[in-house]
Design an enzyme around this catalytic site. Sequence first.
Site, PDB file in Angstrom:
ATOM      1  N   LYS A 146       0.848  -1.200   0.000  1.00 47.95           N
ATOM      2  CA  LYS A 146       0.000   0.000   0.000  1.00 47.95           C
ATOM      3  C   LYS A 146       0.889   1.258   0.000  1.00 47.95           C
ATOM      4  CE  LYS A 146      -0.161  -0.281   5.044  1.00 47.95           C
ATOM      5  NZ  LYS A 146      -0.974  -0.616   6.221  1.00 47.95           N
ATOM      6  N   TYR A 179      17.811  29.616   7.832  1.00 45.82           N
ATOM      7  CA  TYR A 179      16.645  30.421   8.250  1.00 45.82           C
ATOM      8  C   TYR A 179      16.609  30.539   9.778  1.00 45.82           C
ATOM      9  CZ  TYR A 179      14.528  30.146   3.600  1.00 45.82           C
ATOM     10  OH  TYR A 179      14.261  30.263   2.255  1.00 45.82           O
TER      11      TYR A 179
HETATM   12  C1  PLP Z   1      -0.246  -1.698   6.849  1.00 42.47           C
HETATM   13  C2  PLP Z   1      -0.853  -2.945   7.354  1.00 42.47           C
HETATM   14  C3  PLP Z   1      -0.061  -4.089   7.562  1.00 42.47           C
HETATM   15  C4  PLP Z   1       1.444  -4.093   7.448  1.00 42.47           C
HETATM   16  O1  PLP Z   1       1.995  -3.547   8.625  1.00 42.47           O
HETATM   17  P1  PLP Z   1       3.572  -3.404   8.805  1.00 42.47           P
HETATM   18  O2  PLP Z   1       3.770  -2.986  10.211  1.00 42.47           O
HETATM   19  O3  PLP Z   1       4.017  -2.390   7.820  1.00 42.47           O
HETATM   20  O4  PLP Z   1       4.139  -4.744   8.508  1.00 42.47           O
HETATM   21  C5  PLP Z   1      -0.711  -5.259   7.935  1.00 42.47           C
HETATM   22  N1  PLP Z   1      -2.051  -5.294   8.101  1.00 42.47           N
HETATM   23  C6  PLP Z   1      -2.826  -4.204   7.927  1.00 42.47           C
HETATM   24  C7  PLP Z   1      -4.299  -4.319   8.152  1.00 42.47           C
HETATM   25  C8  PLP Z   1      -2.256  -2.999   7.570  1.00 42.47           C
HETATM   26  O5  PLP Z   1      -3.030  -1.923   7.409  1.00 42.47           O
END
Ligand code: PLP
Length: 360
Positions: free
Chosen positions: A35, A256
């Site tokens: 994702k 800055y």
């Molecule tokens: C993002 C997500 C994962 C993966 O989690 P990580 O800590 O990046 O391994 C697994 N299950 C769900 C439902 C998620 O949203």
Amino acid sequence: MARPSQALIDLQALRHNYQLARALAPNSKALAVIKANAYGHGALPVARALADLAPAFAVSCTEEAMELRAGGIQQPILLMSGFFSADELVLAATHNLWLMLENQRQIDQLVAARLPGPVRAWLKVDTGMSRLGIRPEHAATLYEILKNSPNTCGEVVLATHFACADELDNDFTRVQIERLTAIGRKLKAPLSMANSPALLGWPESHGDWNRPGYMLYGATPFPHPHPEADKLIPVMTFASRVISLRTLANGDAVGYGATWRATSPALIATIPVGYGDGYPRNAPSGTPVLVNGQRAQLAGRVSMDLITVDVSGLEGIVPGAEVELWGKHLRVAEVAAKAGTIGYELLTRMPARVRRVYEG
Ligand SMILES: *Cc1c(COP(=O)(O)O)cnc(C)c1O
């Protein structure tokens, strides 16, 4: 010459990390979670690099899934938030997108839909995170409804998500595991629980399907050394070069707000990376930066396009000297901690302006 700031993506390291996830849970299958543009690494190149290893992928929405389909990815793709509007159900049925259903409304809509074919459904149970998922006491009824609907096919996987799996001494993870396994035993259902920290640190959470994300990119979810997590290889190296050098006198200010001042004669290197490239603006003076392989310290505020680094006393500092903002020799989590955030955020929010360069 082009602006020298880029994200080098080591696809061999990615495959190594996926294989480590498999080796740690040899009786489970591992969905590769890609994702948010594969946590900033580029969803399509990452999916292609894992295509012969991963039996399925997971993303957050149909837009992300359809980008993978357009790129030729054939594996099932799990939508971890189910769907947002009923018209996505036809897309799911047409393109073999699996749905992680998390509330009764989604289930009612799926069961009532007229679809070109059935879809694979997972049922998400809220075991304590209080974010997504049905209540445990409704699991049996909704599970049977899904199983018996002609709009579903294959096994209905029971899933949950952990709130505290990165805290290895926090018993809440055990409570969540027990809540889901109790339901799974009664329904004789396959289970999916583990994210990266659980896969690495909670073997009792390994189910039929694990869901590693962050660890695939070679980052450790733990704030301390860990024998397995320390075998991960960082996939992204955020690299640049020194473009300008100046010598400061005692008392001269940098950047800055003139927040950093030389307390003795100092050599300051300017690097063409800033918050417009995803480098965190709230990283304070003192945040580590590798210059020509040596640790240097951020000096003064992060600008949109530039940072300044105190390289006094270091060797081989010339225009063009190599810089690593994070990567194999400087963990993203260390930089993130200085900026008051986590490595997940720095990787995921890296903008398109930073060119991804794929190796391996
Ligand atoms: C993002 C997500 C994962 C993966 O989690 P990580 O800590 O990046 O391994 C697994 N299950 C769900 C439902 C998620 O949203």
